[in-house]
Design a protein around this motif. Structure first.
Motif, PDB file in Angstrom:
ATOM      1  N   THR A 146      -0.658   7.334 -13.045  1.00  0.00           N
ATOM      2  CA  THR A 146       0.499   8.052 -11.832  1.00  0.00           C
ATOM      3  C   THR A 146      -0.397   8.990 -11.770  1.00  0.00           C
ATOM      4  O   THR A 146      -0.532   9.974 -12.658  1.00  0.00           O
ATOM      5  CB  THR A 146       1.393   7.528 -12.133  1.00  0.00           C
ATOM      6  OG1 THR A 146       2.358   8.419 -12.740  1.00  0.00           O
ATOM      7  CG2 THR A 146       2.637   6.225 -12.108  1.00  0.00           C
ATOM      8  N   ARG A 171       0.919   4.338  -2.786  1.00  0.00           N
ATOM      9  CA  ARG A 171       1.710   5.670  -2.526  1.00  0.00           C
ATOM     10  C   ARG A 171       3.684   5.170  -2.680  1.00  0.00           C
ATOM     11  O   ARG A 171       3.974   4.692  -1.727  1.00  0.00           O
ATOM     12  CB  ARG A 171       0.841   6.387  -1.709  1.00  0.00           C
ATOM     13  CG  ARG A 171       1.959   7.211  -0.531  1.00  0.00           C
ATOM     14  CD  ARG A 171       1.029   8.327   0.228  1.00  0.00           C
ATOM     15  NE  ARG A 171      -0.123   9.047  -0.518  1.00  0.00           N
ATOM     16  CZ  ARG A 171       0.157  10.156  -0.458  1.00  0.00           C
ATOM     17  NH1 ARG A 171       0.942  10.504  -0.131  1.00  0.00           N
ATOM     18  NH2 ARG A 171      -1.166  10.490  -0.960  1.00  0.00           N
ATOM     19  N   THR A 231      -1.918   3.961  -9.281  1.00  0.00           N
ATOM     20  CA  THR A 231      -3.314   2.950  -9.651  1.00  0.00           C
ATOM     21  C   THR A 231      -3.558   1.947 -10.625  1.00  0.00           C
ATOM     22  O   THR A 231      -2.948   1.913 -11.419  1.00  0.00           O
ATOM     23  CB  THR A 231      -4.514   4.318  -9.869  1.00  0.00           C
ATOM     24  OG1 THR A 231      -4.074   5.662  -9.000  1.00  0.00           O
ATOM     25  CG2 THR A 231      -5.873   3.476  -9.854  1.00  0.00           C
ATOM     26  N   HIS A 290      -4.474   2.039  -5.061  1.00  0.00           N
ATOM     27  CA  HIS A 290      -3.206   2.467  -4.816  1.00  0.00           C
ATOM     28  C   HIS A 290      -2.748   2.575  -4.469  1.00  0.00           C
ATOM     29  O   HIS A 290      -2.886   1.667  -3.300  1.00  0.00           O
ATOM     30  CB  HIS A 290      -4.449   3.943  -4.405  1.00  0.00           C
ATOM     31  CG  HIS A 290      -5.134   4.697  -4.967  1.00  0.00           C
ATOM     32  ND1 HIS A 290      -5.266   4.693  -6.965  1.00  0.00           N
ATOM     33  CD2 HIS A 290      -6.907   4.974  -4.775  1.00  0.00           C
ATOM     34  CE1 HIS A 290      -6.705   5.667  -6.734  1.00  0.00           C
ATOM     35  NE2 HIS A 290      -7.543   5.341  -5.568  1.00  0.00           N
ATOM     36  N   ASP A 313       0.929  -0.953  -0.012  1.00  0.00           N
ATOM     37  CA  ASP A 313      -0.096  -0.279  -0.362  1.00  0.00           C
ATOM     38  C   ASP A 313       0.883   1.521   0.062  1.00  0.00           C
ATOM     39  O   ASP A 313       0.846   2.497  -0.743  1.00  0.00           O
ATOM     40  CB  ASP A 313      -1.276   0.116   1.159  1.00  0.00           C
ATOM     41  CG  ASP A 313      -1.508  -1.007   1.132  1.00  0.00           C
ATOM     42  OD1 ASP A 313      -2.507  -1.426   0.194  1.00  0.00           O
ATOM     43  OD2 ASP A 313      -1.748  -2.520   1.620  1.00  0.00           O
ATOM     44  N   LEU A 314       2.384   0.880   0.999  1.00  0.00           N
ATOM     45  CA  LEU A 314       2.577   2.492   1.002  1.00  0.00           C
ATOM     46  C   LEU A 314       4.175   1.884   0.280  1.00  0.00           C
ATOM     47  O   LEU A 314       4.774   1.451   1.339  1.00  0.00           O
ATOM     48  CB  LEU A 314       3.185   3.212   2.187  1.00  0.00           C
ATOM     49  CG  LEU A 314       4.091   4.136   2.512  1.00  0.00           C
ATOM     50  CD1 LEU A 314       3.882   5.086   1.800  1.00  0.00           C
ATOM     51  CD2 LEU A 314       3.598   5.057   4.454  1.00  0.00           C
ATOM     52  N   SER A 341       6.495   7.723  -1.696  1.00  0.00           N
ATOM     53  CA  SER A 341       7.053   8.646  -0.570  1.00  0.00           C
ATOM     54  C   SER A 341       8.809   7.952  -0.440  1.00  0.00           C
ATOM     55  O   SER A 341       8.802   7.061  -0.166  1.00  0.00           O
ATOM     56  CB  SER A 341       6.407   8.889   0.289  1.00  0.00           C
ATOM     57  OG  SER A 341       4.756   8.801   0.104  1.00  0.00           O
ATOM     58  N   PRO A 367       2.311  11.277  -6.688  1.00  0.00           N
ATOM     59  CA  PRO A 367       3.210   9.543  -5.381  1.00  0.00           C
ATOM     60  C   PRO A 367       2.061   8.637  -5.633  1.00  0.00           C
ATOM     61  O   PRO A 367       2.743   7.748  -5.308  1.00  0.00           O
ATOM     62  CB  PRO A 367       3.670  10.676  -4.570  1.00  0.00           C
ATOM     63  CG  PRO A 367       2.543  11.447  -3.766  1.00  0.00           C
ATOM     64  CD  PRO A 367       2.271  12.592  -5.676  1.00  0.00           C
ATOM     65  N   VAL A 368       1.822   8.770  -6.196  1.00  0.00           N
ATOM     66  CA  VAL A 368      -0.068   8.081  -6.624  1.00  0.00           C
ATOM     67  C   VAL A 368       0.263   6.700  -7.969  1.00  0.00           C
ATOM     68  O   VAL A 368      -0.412   7.675  -8.887  1.00  0.00           O
ATOM     69  CB  VAL A 368      -1.122   8.475  -6.041  1.00  0.00           C
ATOM     70  CG1 VAL A 368      -2.349   7.095  -6.043  1.00  0.00           C
ATOM     71  CG2 VAL A 368      -1.330   8.842  -4.595  1.00  0.00           C
TER      72      VAL A 368
END
Ligand code: G6P
Length: 481
Positions: free
Chosen positions: A216, A235, A222, A233, A191-192, A237, A219-220
């Motif tokens: 995109t 992310r 899909t 989604h 997820d992250l 970062s 930073p996301v």
């Protein structure tokens, strides 16, 4: 500790935070290994119901999960062939050089890839086994990039985070990897996805877009569902990692460490300038470039062995991998030549130490050093730079820091930045550091200390886990894609 219902937080990393040894009767004992990651995660692990899945570091070591320091440790067994192909091979002779700007040529072998997949699956199975429903699973580093996807397939209810401790390369280099699409798909199971620098996160998003065609936005990323509609989604970062700065600061203030620092200086003949390098013996660290520059400064007469000395701690690392064996020969040859040429009785040009040392000794070395040289050709973060800063409550010392470290992005201005490929430029900066006025040292060190003491490793893990926990929980029935 929970039984069947599982653990709320599961960390998955290549290494367990303990070292095993076999006792006289063949029984296994373990000791805490003082890694940065465990320091960061221990408080959150103990607060939650935490489990840690990892490899013991030895071949064929099979051990039931056991409790240690308030968490469950879950050993993953690797045999000798898997260590050769998954750890020394694909992780450290393919991914490591590829992700560090191909400083050494990466080797691409299909057998190594097969082993990487198999071992990643073993880690994913172990994590799936321990995680409670809706648990958070935090996967670490380049050795385990397929685990997020494998885990999502097994357990769509989990919140999955991944943190890449090393650089993520630009797509132009990443594209060399024959299994580039599988790696991206593996990471997109999370997820992250966290990185050290904004630039690493941007490289990843760009690779993901190019290699998958997914949409995109900033930073996301899909990921479409089975019908091609926007689904999950992901992310990406930056979360720059840090150290337990207060612990280091406190340690360096103890009378024992302060006395040891004086003793070290005296043992070296109280040179006017003590320069220090501290690295794993790795070709990414620019040790040869640093020593070359140092040798030339002696050559040019800009430094002399009566007044200056270099202590180079090079801790043994990945000693079965060819590029590391070659590096050791080069570095040791270079040190021998320079010492032979410039050393005098009682004055070595370079004190080369192929060991690792406990934190107390490191803190004393940092206190003794007038200049710390961090000259990596590429480095995810570089925690040695942060340790030096945390140790210098006297606000003395100068930090020479390569532009190609994550730390340079985060800590500038404050360090003296260098391009280690530019030997002449690096020589000038080394001299500038050696002759820096104490007021200038204080001005820079104050700024650096404010940053490093505020942004410690506890804040790093809290921030990452905070962002990950804000991902909405997913019921078991949802399409895992
Ligand atoms: C780097 C990697 C870590 C790794 C460490 C030591 O910091 O990011 O994942 O554990 O080097 O390397 P080793 O191969 O001994 O685990």
């Amino acid at each position: 500790m929970p039984g069947k219902e599982g653990y709320d937080l599961v960390v998955v990393a290549n290494r367990l935070p303990v070292d095993f040894s076999v006792g006289p009767d063949g029984d296994l004992t373990w000791q805490r290994s003082p890694g940065g990651l465990v320091t960061a995660l221990e408080p959150v692990m103990q607060g939650a119901e935490g489990a840690w899945v990892g490899w013991s570091g030895a071949p064929d070591l099979a051990h039931e999960p056991f409790e240690a320091d308030g968490m469950l440790l879950v050993p993953v067994t690797l045999n000798a062939v898997e260590i050769e192909r998954y750890y020394e091979g694909f992780s450290n002779a393919t991914l490591w050089p590829l992700y560090h700007d191909v400083i050494a040529p990466p080797d691409y072998h299909r057998q190594w890839w097969d082993a990487y997949r198999r071992v990643n699956q073993r880690f994913a199975d172990a994590a799936a086994e321990e995680a409670a429903e809706g648990a958070v699973v935090w996967v670490h580093d380049y050795q385990l990039q397929l685990v997020p996807r494998m885990l999502r397939d097994l357990r769509p209810d989990l919140r999955i985070g991944f943190f890449d401790h090393i650089p993520f390369p630009p797509v132009e280099l990443f594209a060399q990897l024959p299994w580039r699409r599988q790696i991206i798909d593996g990471l997109l199971g999370a997820d992250l996805v966290g990185f050290q620098r904004n630039g690493d996160a941007a490289n990843f998003v760009r690779s993901a877009r190019r290699l998958t065609g997914y949409t995109t936005r900033g930073p996301v990323i899909t990921i479409p569902d089975a019908d091609g509609r926007p689904g999950r989604h992901v992310r990406a970062s930056s979360f720059p990692i840090s150290i337990d700065s207060h612990r280091f600061d406190t340690l360096a203030r103890t009378p024992e460490v302060q006395a040891r620092a004086k003793e070290i200086k005296a043992d070296l003949g109280n040179p006017a300038t003590l320069m220090l390098g501290v690295d794993r013996l790795d070709y990414t660290k620019g040790i040869r470039h640093r020593i070359k520059a140092y040798g030339e400064l002696l050559d040019d007469g800009r430094l002399d062995v009566e007044h200056a000395t270099l202590v180079q701690v090079a801790s043994p690392s990945r000693e079965n991998v060819g590029a590391y064996q070659e590096l050791r020969e080069h570095v040791e040859g270079l040190v021998g030549r320079i010492n032979g040429e410039y050393g005098e009785l009682g004055h070595s040009a370079i004190h080369y130490l192929h060991h690792s040392y406990p934190p107390e000794e490191m803190a004393a070395l940092y206190l003794a050093a007038d200049v710390l040289l961090v000259t990596s050709l590429r480095d995810g973060m570089n925690l040695v730079a942060k340790e030096y800063i945390a140790a210098r409550s006297d606000e003395r010392g100068a930090l020479v820091l390569s532009e190609f470290t994550g730390a340079a992005d985060e800590l500038s201005p404050g360090p003296l930045l260098v391009n280690p490929h530019d030997i002449d430029g690096m020589k000038d900066i080394i001299v500038a550091a050696a002759t820096m006025d104490p007021r200038e040292q204080r001005r820079r060190m104050r700024r650096l200390r404010r940053k490093v003491l505020a942004d410690d490793v506890a804040k790093w893990s809290e921030t990452f886990l905070g962002v990950l926990s804000s991902v909405p929980a997913r019921p078991l029935t949802v399409d895992p894609r």
